[in-house]
Design a protein around this motif. Structure first.
Motif, PDB file in Angstrom:
ATOM      1  N   GLN A 279      -8.978 -27.188  19.511  1.00 35.84           N
ATOM      2  CA  GLN A 279      -9.312 -26.828  18.132  1.00 35.84           C
ATOM      3  C   GLN A 279     -10.445 -27.695  17.605  1.00 35.84           C
ATOM      4  O   GLN A 279     -11.337 -27.207  16.896  1.00 35.84           O
ATOM      5  N   HIS A 282     -13.568 -26.201  18.904  1.00 34.97           N
ATOM      6  CA  HIS A 282     -13.949 -25.026  18.116  1.00 34.97           C
ATOM      7  C   HIS A 282     -14.619 -25.455  16.811  1.00 34.97           C
ATOM      8  O   HIS A 282     -15.639 -24.880  16.406  1.00 34.97           O
ATOM      9  N   ASP A 283     -14.054 -26.449  16.153  1.00 39.25           N
ATOM     10  CA  ASP A 283     -14.597 -26.909  14.871  1.00 39.25           C
ATOM     11  C   ASP A 283     -16.006 -27.478  15.046  1.00 39.25           C
ATOM     12  O   ASP A 283     -16.896 -27.225  14.224  1.00 39.25           O
ATOM     13  N   GLN A 302     -19.535 -21.422  22.832  1.00 40.78           N
ATOM     14  CA  GLN A 302     -18.427 -20.802  22.106  1.00 40.78           C
ATOM     15  C   GLN A 302     -17.806 -19.697  22.955  1.00 40.78           C
ATOM     16  O   GLN A 302     -16.576 -19.583  23.042  1.00 40.78           O
ATOM     17  N   LEU A 305     -15.733 -21.203  25.805  1.00 41.34           N
ATOM     18  CA  LEU A 305     -14.443 -21.728  25.349  1.00 41.34           C
ATOM     19  C   LEU A 305     -13.468 -20.586  25.072  1.00 41.34           C
ATOM     20  O   LEU A 305     -12.292 -20.646  25.448  1.00 41.34           O
ATOM     21  N   LEU A 306     -13.966 -19.532  24.441  1.00 34.60           N
ATOM     22  CA  LEU A 306     -13.102 -18.369  24.191  1.00 34.60           C
ATOM     23  C   LEU A 306     -12.652 -17.736  25.513  1.00 34.60           C
ATOM     24  O   LEU A 306     -11.499 -17.327  25.657  1.00 34.60           O
ATOM     25  N   GLU A 309      -9.885 -19.566  27.109  1.00 34.48           N
ATOM     26  CA  GLU A 309      -8.607 -19.305  26.433  1.00 34.48           C
ATOM     27  C   GLU A 309      -8.116 -17.873  26.656  1.00 34.48           C
ATOM     28  O   GLU A 309      -7.066 -17.490  26.145  1.00 34.48           O
TER      29      GLU A 309
END
Length: 509
Positions: A279, A282-283, A302, A305-306, A309
């Motif tokens: 998290q 992500h931030d 980004q 990372l997505l 997940e």
């Protein structure tokens, strides 16, 4: 029949998609962006001569006139004034040097070189005519002669950093990183306050896998509040290589607060990912996107990372947004293709791979990726052509040999066997390559050889469903029905969903 090695290749690539945003090793620093695509050898302006006090008043007047005209870009007037000085004072190097400058700017390089040679003969310590001569020769694509001129300049004035830095860039352009690093270090001795050679030397130290040396070059410079962005970035990468993660985090955080360096956000996010703080990552990337809207590097990370997940649709959206800005970025095209494959969009994955191989610097791996995807979609003839293309320039590429053997195993079993044998010679420890060899032996009618190959594979990994299946098929061909059926049952029990499960069931029925 689907290629087992093809499946392995795609599986590995999907694993890389999951890892690409995960900073798989906290002690690994990125170097892809550190390699200059085209070293700039003549980026700084030539130094003008000084008004030599030994000149008489008439010579000083003519030299001043030539320099003023040169400064106003009146190169024709500068040539006339400088030529007059060489005629009245032929032993004055300043006149010849200024004449060389004017002629170079008038697009008369051969005349300029002659004038600069005359200046070099007369100067005792000034290396600038030789440096300018080297610049002209380099622009004429006479790199070896340029290097000779710059080397002579370092002998005339060892403290002249301009000569060392040109030679360093030329050395790196030829792939000599060690030599380039030494030359940048020599350049630092000429002017210890210049940051450029220090930063370049640190960059090369990182490329050579020497984070400790990079740290030593940059640590003091990073203490200044206004330290160059590259100083902080390269030092942070060195800290990662030395496993000083806390210090690296602090340096990248300094950069993110400046809001001037997009990569700082992605680098900081990777540190958080490596420590399981998804998290926070992500931030950080969201802050980076706000600071650098539409930056493809941030969008790419980004998406990675997505993808890690499992959010492949969202990952694809990020990759496509990045590609709209940077359509020819190889890493983006590969990442988008992997996400498309995960989403079951095989044709889309092939399209990204085609764009990848269309790039001027497409690699053999890029072609193999396209070939594996084509094979996966059933376009076996086109896949075979791709593999042959790779083998034309890389005849010992065992992946291309292996995959082409699989594609040809049904239609050209003898050629497939030769290809598989060569692949196995090059990569004898890779099970997928041995599997291809065994299958090629089987299809070419060498049943006993295939049996020996699959017996060894099954013994080496008795829990591998594929090895059990292959050996079972061979046993059936050998007329050993009970053993063959038992091995097929064993394969299904080991992995009910393995790649040849349906064929195993058909054979059993």
């Amino acid at each position: 029949m689907a290629s087992h090695f093809n499946a392995v290749l795609i599986g590995l690539c999907l694993g890389l998609l999951a890892q690409s945003g995960s900073g798989a090793s906290a002690a690994t620093f990125e170097v892809e962006d550190l390699e200059p695509s085209n070293p700039d050898l003549v980026g700084d302006a030539a130094a003008l001569p000084n008004l030599n006090e030994s000149l008489d008043d008439a010579a000083k007047t003519r030299l001043a006139d030539a320099l003023l005209r040169f400064g106003r870009t009146d190169f024709i007037g500068a040539e006339a004034a400088a030529r007059a000085l060489t005629e009245s004072h032929p032993q004055a190097p300043e006149g010849w040097y200024t004449l060389g400058l004017a002629l170079a700017n008038l697009g008369r390089p051969d005349e300029a070189i002659l004038a600069l040679d005359e200046a070099s003969l007369r100067y005792k310590k000034n290396a600038e005519p030789l440096i300018l001569k080297g610049d002209i020769l380099f622009q004429l694509r006479r790199a070896d002669e340029a290097a000779t001129a710059w080397s002579a300049a370092t002998e005339v004035d060892p403290a002249n950093f301009r000569a060392h830095e040109r030679l360093a860039a030329l050395a790196e352009g030829k792939g000599d990183r060690e030599g380039a690093l030494d030359l940048y270090l020599s350049s630092m001795q000429g002017d210890v306050n210049r940051s450029y050679p220090r930063i370049q030397a640190a960059r090369l130290a990182l490329l050579l896998g020497r984070p400790s040396q990079a740290e030593g070059l940059l640590a003091d410079a990073a203490k200044a509040d206004d330290a160059d962005d590259q100083v902080l970035d390269y030092l942070a990468r060195a800290k990662i290589g030395l496993d000083k993660i806390g210090e690296a985090r602090s340096l990248f955080t300094r950069l993110t607060k400046r809001g001037t360096h997009a990569r700082a956000f992605t680098s900081l996010a990777k540190i958080e990912i490596a420590n399981g703080r998804l998290q926070e990552a992500h931030d950080i990337l969201a802050r980076g996107e706000a600071a650098f809207p539409g930056n493809p590097l941030i969008l790419q990370d980004q998406g990675a990372l997505l993808g890690a997940e499992g959010n492949y649709a969202q990952a694809m959206a990020k990759f496509e947004a990045a590609l709209a800005i940077a359509p020819n970025e190889p890493k983006l095209l590969k990442s988008a293709g992997l996400a498309a494959l995960r989403l079951g969009q095989k044709d889309k994955a092939v399209s990204f791979a085609r764009n990848l191989v269309a790039l001027p610097r497409a690699t053999a791996d890029d072609y193999l990726w396209l070939g594996s995807l084509l094979e996966n979609t059933g376009a076996r003839d086109e896949a075979a052509a791709i593999y042959r293309t790779v083998l034309e320039t890389s005849p010992d590429n065992f992946v291309a040999l292996n995959n082409l053997a699989i594609v040809l195993s049904d239609t050209s079993p003898d050629e497939a066997l030769k290809l598989a044998q060569r692949a196995a010679e090059l990569a004898p420890t890779i099970a997928a390559v041995r599997d291809t060899l065994g299958w090629a032996q089987f299809k070419a009618g060498q049943i006993d050889a295939a049996a020996a190959t699959f017996e060894a594979l099954h013994a080496a990994d008795p829990k591998a469903a594929l090895a059990a299946y292959r050996l079972g098929v061979v046993r059936l061909e050998q007329g050993k029905a009970d053993e063959g059926r038992a091995l097929l049952h064993e394969a299904l029990a080991l992995d009910p969903g393995f790649s040849y499960a349906e064929e195993a069931k058909l054979r059993l029925n």
